[in-house]
Write an enzyme that holds these catalytic residues in place. Structure first.
Site, PDB file in Angstrom:
ATOM      1  N   GLY A 146       0.823  -1.178   0.012  1.00 18.81           N
ATOM      2  CA  GLY A 146       0.078  -0.070  -0.010  1.00 18.81           C
ATOM      3  C   GLY A 146       0.999   1.189  -0.105  1.00 18.81           C
ATOM      4  CB  ILE A 148       3.190   2.029   4.727  1.00 21.02           C
ATOM      5  CG1 ILE A 148       2.399   3.124   5.523  1.00 21.02           C
ATOM      6  CG2 ILE A 148       4.335   1.473   5.382  1.00 21.02           C
ATOM      7  CD1 ILE A 148       1.988   2.696   6.620  1.00 21.02           C
ATOM      8  NE  ARG A 228      -2.695  -1.743  13.694  1.00 25.44           N
ATOM      9  CZ  ARG A 228      -1.949  -0.481  13.628  1.00 25.44           C
ATOM     10  NH1 ARG A 228      -0.544  -0.442  13.258  1.00 25.44           N
ATOM     11  NH2 ARG A 228      -2.414   0.786  13.608  1.00 25.44           N
ATOM     12  CD  GLU A 257       1.550  -2.817  19.899  1.00 23.07           C
ATOM     13  OE1 GLU A 257       1.115  -1.699  20.021  1.00 23.07           O
ATOM     14  OE2 GLU A 257       2.009  -3.433  18.664  1.00 23.07           O
ATOM     15  CG  HIS A 276       2.788   0.587  17.883  1.00 22.73           C
ATOM     16  ND1 HIS A 276       1.787  -0.110  17.729  1.00 22.73           N
ATOM     17  CD2 HIS A 276       2.729   1.243  16.768  1.00 22.73           C
ATOM     18  CE1 HIS A 276       1.188   0.231  16.842  1.00 22.73           C
ATOM     19  NE2 HIS A 276       1.592   0.852  16.134  1.00 22.73           N
TER      20      HIS A 276
END
Length: 313
Positions: A146, A148, A228, A257, A276
């Site tokens: 995508g 990113i 993710r 997380e 993260h």
């Protein structure tokens, strides 16, 4: 007509300042860092700019909501089953590609140039003249191409890497040398020196990088996850790393997380945990996205980065 905009974010003051400088027409901003500060404005504002975790509990109270601009790219917090979907949700897609590219290339270069090894040698006062590796000429496999993944691929090409991409169907990134789809992820993995995951959390992505995919990677390969945590089977990853079947992993995201203290990932010497932080939502990057969409919204034009609630992105 005045458009009341609720800003609910840990960086609310920065967003308010930047948007005030944008001189948005017919716009009145109401900034808050939590629900208590927001007061009665959630029920009165048809437009919201918010951090997804902060706005989710208030969704039932947003009586006037027509459009919500998330400050994140990942919006699974707002698309989970059972949550309301009677409004337009847009995300910050496109704002994080350069940050992710910096992160991925920076850590891969550190891996090849033996950055951790050199640091430890320096701490010990030990001269370490081990020949380093190099990224040039190696192959990067991108799980997700995508906005990113495409930016990471473009950066990789600048360093002379061969790039492979795994997607559902699209093949629109010119920086990808070859595409794989469907059940071909393991086949792509066999060719990879680095496997980089940048997928959102969806039904299709959960557990995608499983034991079979990890086993297909060459033993010298490095896994990087900036999408993710749910994409990667963490148990299978731990087994591969402990068994020497994978050279290392750079992990920014995890299934749970913060990462639980009992996770063996904390103590593995070939793992780097970055908590993260690979691509944070800087207000100076997100505010222009909101400002552009705001002008589109009041003009009755199509908004950019609209989220499909069913797809989750």
């Amino acid at each position: 007509m005045t458009n009341h905009v609720l800003i609910l974010s840990a960086r609310a003051a920065d967003y308010a300042r930047l948007l005030a400088e944008s001189e948005l027409p017919e716009c009145e901003l109401h900034a808050a860092t939590n629900a208590a500060e927001a007061g009665y404005w959630p029920a009165r504002c048809p437009i919201v700019l918010a951090d997804p975790p902060l706005i989710r509990p208030l969704l039932p109270e947003l009586a006037a909501l027509r459009w919500l601009q998330a400050t994140y790219a990942g919006v699974e917090t707002l698309t989970a089953p059972g949550l309301r979907r009677d409004y337009v949700l847009t995300n910050a897609r496109g704002a994080f590609g350069d940050l992710m590219a910096e992160y991925v290339m920076g850590y891969l270069i550190m891996h090849e140039r033996l950055g951790w090894q050199r640091f430890l040698a320096q701490r010990e006062g030990r001269w370490d003249a081990t020949w380093p590796g190099r990224v040039r000429g190696k192959t990067m496999g991108l799980v997700g191409v995508g906005s990113i993944g495409a930016e990471i691929a473009r950066a990789a090409k600048c360093f002379g890497l061969r790039t492979l991409g795994y997607t559902r169907a699209s093949e629109g990134c010119a920086a990808i040398d070859g595409y794989f789809h469907g059940g071909d992820l393991a086949a792509m993995a066999t060719q990879c020196d680095y496997l980089v995951c940048s997928l959102p959390n969806t039904d299709a992505s959960r557990g995608l990088v499983d034991a079979a995919v990890l086993a297909a990677l060459p033993p010298h390969a490095v896994l990087v996850n900036v999408g993710r945590g749910s994409t990667v089977d963490e148990g299978a990853l731990v087994a591969a790393l402990q068994g020497g079947r994978l050279a290392g992993a750079v992990l920014d995201v995890f299934a749970t997380e913060p990462l639980p203290q009992e996770s063996p990932l904390w103590s593995l010497p070939n793992v780097l945990i970055t908590s993260h932080t690979s691509a944070l939502s800087y207000p100076e990057d997100i505010a222009p996205i909101f400002a552009d969409n705001y002008r589109r919204f009041i003009a009755g034009e199509a908004l950019r980065h609209v989220v499909d609630f069913e797809q989750g992105y």
